[in-house]
Design a protein around this motif. Structure first.
Motif, PDB file in Angstrom:
ATOM      1  N   LEU A 178       0.835  -1.201   0.000  1.00 45.59           N
ATOM      2  CA  LEU A 178       0.000   0.000   0.000  1.00 45.59           C
ATOM      3  C   LEU A 178       0.870   1.251   0.000  1.00 45.59           C
ATOM      4  CD1 LEU A 178      -2.806  -0.932   2.578  1.00 45.59           C
ATOM      5  CD2 LEU A 178      -2.851  -1.137   0.082  1.00 45.59           C
ATOM      6  N   GLY A 179       1.973   1.198   0.737  1.00 46.91           N
ATOM      7  CA  GLY A 179       2.869   2.353   0.778  1.00 46.91           C
ATOM      8  C   GLY A 179       3.486   2.637  -0.573  1.00 46.91           C
ATOM      9  N   GLN A 180       3.893   1.584  -1.272  1.00 49.29           N
ATOM     10  CA  GLN A 180       4.493   1.753  -2.597  1.00 49.29           C
ATOM     11  C   GLN A 180       3.497   2.362  -3.562  1.00 49.29           C
ATOM     12  OE1 GLN A 180       5.751  -1.909  -4.411  1.00 49.29           O
ATOM     13  NE2 GLN A 180       6.679  -0.900  -6.178  1.00 49.29           N
ATOM     14  N   LEU A 181       2.265   1.880  -3.533  1.00 45.56           N
ATOM     15  CA  LEU A 181       1.223   2.395  -4.434  1.00 45.56           C
ATOM     16  C   LEU A 181       0.878   3.839  -4.078  1.00 45.56           C
ATOM     17  CD1 LEU A 181      -1.043  -0.782  -4.490  1.00 45.56           C
ATOM     18  CD2 LEU A 181       0.317   0.090  -6.400  1.00 45.56           C
ATOM     19  N   ALA A 182       0.767   4.136  -2.791  1.00 46.07           N
ATOM     20  CA  ALA A 182       0.379   5.483  -2.354  1.00 46.07           C
ATOM     21  C   ALA A 182       1.421   6.521  -2.707  1.00 46.07           C
ATOM     22  CB  ALA A 182       0.135   5.496  -0.844  1.00 46.07           C
ATOM     23  N   THR A 183       2.680   6.107  -2.737  1.00 44.78           N
ATOM     24  CA  THR A 183       3.751   7.068  -2.978  1.00 44.78           C
ATOM     25  C   THR A 183       4.255   7.071  -4.420  1.00 44.78           C
ATOM     26  OG1 THR A 183       5.375   5.428  -2.204  1.00 44.78           O
ATOM     27  CG2 THR A 183       4.540   7.011  -0.590  1.00 44.78           C
ATOM     28  N   SER A 184       3.601   6.316  -5.294  1.00 34.70           N
ATOM     29  CA  SER A 184       4.014   6.301  -6.697  1.00 34.70           C
ATOM     30  C   SER A 184       2.891   6.676  -7.653  1.00 34.70           C
ATOM     31  CB  SER A 184       4.558   4.916  -7.084  1.00 34.70           C
ATOM     32  OG  SER A 184       3.555   3.916  -6.948  1.00 34.70           O
ATOM     33  N   ILE A 185       1.653   6.689  -7.164  1.00 35.00           N
ATOM     34  CA  ILE A 185       0.508   7.012  -8.014  1.00 35.00           C
ATOM     35  C   ILE A 185      -0.217   8.219  -7.432  1.00 35.00           C
ATOM     36  CG2 ILE A 185      -1.642   6.192  -9.053  1.00 35.00           C
ATOM     37  CD1 ILE A 185      -0.645   3.340  -8.603  1.00 35.00           C
ATOM     38  N   PRO A 186      -0.128   9.396  -8.055  1.00 29.77           N
ATOM     39  CA  PRO A 186      -0.849  10.567  -7.554  1.00 29.77           C
ATOM     40  C   PRO A 186      -2.348  10.280  -7.485  1.00 29.77           C
ATOM     41  CG  PRO A 186       0.756  11.223  -9.209  1.00 29.77           C
ATOM     42  CD  PRO A 186       0.684   9.723  -9.250  1.00 29.77           C
ATOM     43  N   GLY A 187      -2.946  10.561  -6.335  1.00 28.96           N
ATOM     44  CA  GLY A 187      -4.378  10.333  -6.176  1.00 28.96           C
ATOM     45  C   GLY A 187      -4.722   8.987  -5.568  1.00 28.96           C
ATOM     46  N   ALA A 188      -3.734   8.105  -5.414  1.00 39.23           N
ATOM     47  CA  ALA A 188      -4.005   6.779  -4.863  1.00 39.23           C
ATOM     48  C   ALA A 188      -4.517   6.851  -3.431  1.00 39.23           C
ATOM     49  CB  ALA A 188      -2.744   5.919  -4.923  1.00 39.23           C
ATOM     50  N   THR A 189      -4.051   7.835  -2.682  1.00 31.84           N
ATOM     51  CA  THR A 189      -4.499   7.943  -1.290  1.00 31.84           C
ATOM     52  C   THR A 189      -6.003   8.173  -1.204  1.00 31.84           C
ATOM     53  OG1 THR A 189      -4.030  10.328  -1.216  1.00 31.84           O
ATOM     54  CG2 THR A 189      -2.266   8.832  -0.549  1.00 31.84           C
ATOM     55  N   GLY A 190      -6.550   8.892  -2.183  1.00 28.84           N
ATOM     56  CA  GLY A 190      -7.994   9.111  -2.199  1.00 28.84           C
ATOM     57  C   GLY A 190      -8.752   7.810  -2.373  1.00 28.84           C
TER      58      GLY A 190
ATOM     59  N   SER B 119      -5.473   2.042 -11.748  1.00 32.69           N
ATOM     60  CA  SER B 119      -5.023   2.049 -13.143  1.00 32.69           C
ATOM     61  C   SER B 119      -5.611   3.229 -13.906  1.00 32.69           C
ATOM     62  CB  SER B 119      -5.406   0.738 -13.833  1.00 32.69           C
ATOM     63  OG  SER B 119      -4.759  -0.369 -13.230  1.00 32.69           O
ATOM     64  N   GLU B 120      -6.838   3.577 -13.573  1.00 27.78           N
ATOM     65  CA  GLU B 120      -7.480   4.726 -14.226  1.00 27.78           C
ATOM     66  C   GLU B 120      -6.706   6.008 -13.931  1.00 27.78           C
ATOM     67  OE1 GLU B 120     -11.461   4.598 -12.772  1.00 27.78           O
ATOM     68  OE2 GLU B 120     -12.075   2.988 -14.128  1.00 27.78           O
ATOM     69  N   LEU B 121      -6.133   6.086 -12.740  1.00 25.31           N
ATOM     70  CA  LEU B 121      -5.339   7.259 -12.368  1.00 25.31           C
ATOM     71  C   LEU B 121      -4.062   7.347 -13.192  1.00 25.31           C
ATOM     72  CD1 LEU B 121      -5.637   7.148  -8.465  1.00 25.31           C
ATOM     73  CD2 LEU B 121      -6.827   8.695 -10.011  1.00 25.31           C
ATOM     74  N   GLN B 122      -3.596   6.197 -13.646  1.00 20.51           N
ATOM     75  CA  GLN B 122      -2.336   6.141 -14.377  1.00 20.51           C
ATOM     76  C   GLN B 122      -2.494   6.297 -15.893  1.00 20.51           C
ATOM     77  OE1 GLN B 122      -0.166   2.534 -13.274  1.00 20.51           O
ATOM     78  NE2 GLN B 122       1.293   3.817 -12.190  1.00 20.51           N
ATOM     79  N   GLN B 123      -3.726   6.352 -16.340  1.00 20.31           N
ATOM     80  CA  GLN B 123      -3.945   6.430 -17.783  1.00 20.31           C
ATOM     81  C   GLN B 123      -3.216   7.635 -18.368  1.00 20.31           C
ATOM     82  OE1 GLN B 123      -8.154   6.465 -18.434  1.00 20.31           O
ATOM     83  NE2 GLN B 123      -8.357   4.258 -18.321  1.00 20.31           N
ATOM     84  N   GLN B 124      -2.605   7.407 -19.487  1.00 21.56           N
ATOM     85  CA  GLN B 124      -1.858   8.471 -20.143  1.00 21.56           C
ATOM     86  C   GLN B 124      -2.802   9.520 -20.713  1.00 21.56           C
ATOM     87  OE1 GLN B 124       1.496   8.812 -20.284  1.00 21.56           O
ATOM     88  NE2 GLN B 124       1.554   7.057 -18.899  1.00 21.56           N
ATOM     89  N   ILE B 125      -2.401  10.793 -20.571  1.00 17.19           N
ATOM     90  CA  ILE B 125      -3.168  11.904 -21.116  1.00 17.19           C
ATOM     91  C   ILE B 125      -2.879  12.018 -22.607  1.00 17.19           C
ATOM     92  CG2 ILE B 125      -3.643  14.366 -20.944  1.00 17.19           C
ATOM     93  CD1 ILE B 125      -4.404  12.628 -18.494  1.00 17.19           C
ATOM     94  N   THR B 126      -3.915  12.273 -23.367  1.00 11.61           N
ATOM     95  CA  THR B 126      -3.749  12.377 -24.811  1.00 11.61           C
ATOM     96  C   THR B 126      -2.744  13.465 -25.189  1.00 11.61           C
ATOM     97  OG1 THR B 126      -4.869  12.826 -26.897  1.00 11.61           O
ATOM     98  CG2 THR B 126      -5.687  13.970 -24.968  1.00 11.61           C
ATOM     99  N   THR B 127      -1.995  13.222 -26.238  1.00 12.71           N
ATOM    100  CA  THR B 127      -1.023  14.203 -26.719  1.00 12.71           C
ATOM    101  C   THR B 127      -1.567  14.966 -27.918  1.00 12.71           C
ATOM    102  OG1 THR B 127       0.010  12.495 -28.113  1.00 12.71           O
ATOM    103  CG2 THR B 127       0.949  12.849 -25.908  1.00 12.71           C
ATOM    104  N   ARG B 128      -2.844  15.021 -28.047  1.00 14.02           N
ATOM    105  CA  ARG B 128      -3.462  15.706 -29.177  1.00 14.02           C
ATOM    106  C   ARG B 128      -2.991  17.162 -29.258  1.00 14.02           C
ATOM    107  NH1 ARG B 128     -10.001  16.408 -30.273  1.00 14.02           N
ATOM    108  NH2 ARG B 128      -9.812  17.893 -31.994  1.00 14.02           N
ATOM    109  N   ASP B 129      -2.824  17.647 -30.469  1.00 11.48           N
ATOM    110  CA  ASP B 129      -2.461  19.039 -30.693  1.00 11.48           C
ATOM    111  C   ASP B 129      -3.743  19.868 -30.669  1.00 11.48           C
ATOM    112  OD1 ASP B 129      -1.597  21.514 -31.522  1.00 11.48           O
ATOM    113  OD2 ASP B 129      -0.267  20.728 -33.075  1.00 11.48           O
ATOM    114  N   TRP B 130      -3.973  20.546 -29.538  1.00  9.67           N
ATOM    115  CA  TRP B 130      -5.236  21.252 -29.335  1.00  9.67           C
ATOM    116  C   TRP B 130      -5.330  22.552 -30.120  1.00  9.67           C
ATOM    117  CZ3 TRP B 130      -9.173  18.730 -27.502  1.00  9.67           C
ATOM    118  CH2 TRP B 130      -8.950  17.615 -26.698  1.00  9.67           C
ATOM    119  N   ARG B 131      -4.266  22.952 -30.782  1.00 12.67           N
ATOM    120  CA  ARG B 131      -4.330  24.159 -31.606  1.00 12.67           C
ATOM    121  C   ARG B 131      -5.316  24.016 -32.761  1.00 12.67           C
ATOM    122  NH1 ARG B 131       1.677  24.827 -33.461  1.00 12.67           N
ATOM    123  NH2 ARG B 131       1.324  22.581 -33.690  1.00 12.67           N
TER     124      ARG B 131
END
Length: 226
Positions: free
Chosen positions: A8-20, A56-68
């Protein structure tokens, strides 16, 4: 790759938002941080797979779409889902973590004293800002109107948010953890770094893309003079 045999400590300190997520299931990631997710889930009768899915949902990669090259309505939708909703999740958890650290480690020379109060102020200011965007400015932009006054106000508030981030980092000692920092303290600084990066990207997309009127629309008649 997240798996149930991680602590639990490893997950909490490596995934932002895991503590929630852990708080939703009342999992002790601090004092009980050395125990694995599988072990605790089995003991508590919890579905480890369900918890892993949320992590895993917290770790999903954010799209790199060119928003311009996106339509304003598309970018607005992205900002609402990716940043407005995210900030509303981030700050309450960060405030809770900061209060915990200040309560338990208040006598430590590197304790981020005053951070919880500062984050509470940031939450209030950011919520007010986002509501103005959602209720006033964004609908106008989606309809092709680029009002100089409201845009200027939002840009000025963006500068204030930047100053608030700077103060946050000062209070948190530039996110430098002391030796032997507990899981809660580590998770707090991990989350603060994510908030910093998210808010900076959020502001960049609005200032440099969303708030910029397309050249094709400048000087065109709005229809009211006809």
């Amino acid at each position: 790759m997240i798996h149930a045999n991680q602590s639990l400590g490893q997950l909490a300190t490596s995934i932002p938002g895991a503590t929630g997520v852990f708080h939703q299931y009342k999992l002790d990631f601090c004092c009980g941080g050395s125990r694995t997710l599988a072990e605790v889930a089995a003991e508590r009768g919890l579905d480890a797979t369900e918890i892993i899915t949320k992590l895993s949902e917290l770790q999903q990669q954010i799209t790199t779409r060119d928003w311009r090259f996106a339509k304003p309505a598309e970018l607005v939708h992205h900002i609402l889902e990716r940043f407005h909703a995210k900030h509303r999740e981030q700050l309450p958890e960060l405030i809770r973590l900061a209060r915990r650290v200040e309560t338990v480690h208040g006598d430590h020379t590197e304790c981020p004293t005053g951070l919880a109060e500062h984050l509470s102020h940031m939450q209030q200011e950011l919520e007010s800002h986002m509501m103005k965007e959602e209720q006033i400015l964004f609908p106008m932009l989606c309809n092709g109107f680029y009002p100089a006054g409201p845009i200027h106000v939002m840009q000025h508030e963006h500068l204030q948010h930047g100053d608030a981030l700077g103060d946050m980092l000062k209070l948190a000692h530039q996110l430098q953890l002391p030796d032997g920092a507990c899981n809660t303290w580590t998770a707090l600084y991990l989350g603060l770094n994510e908030l910093k990066e998210d808010l900076m990207e959020h502001i960049l997309l609005e200032n440099e893309i969303l708030f910029v009127e397309p050249v094709s629309q400048k000087g065109s008649c709005c229809g009211s003079c006809q």
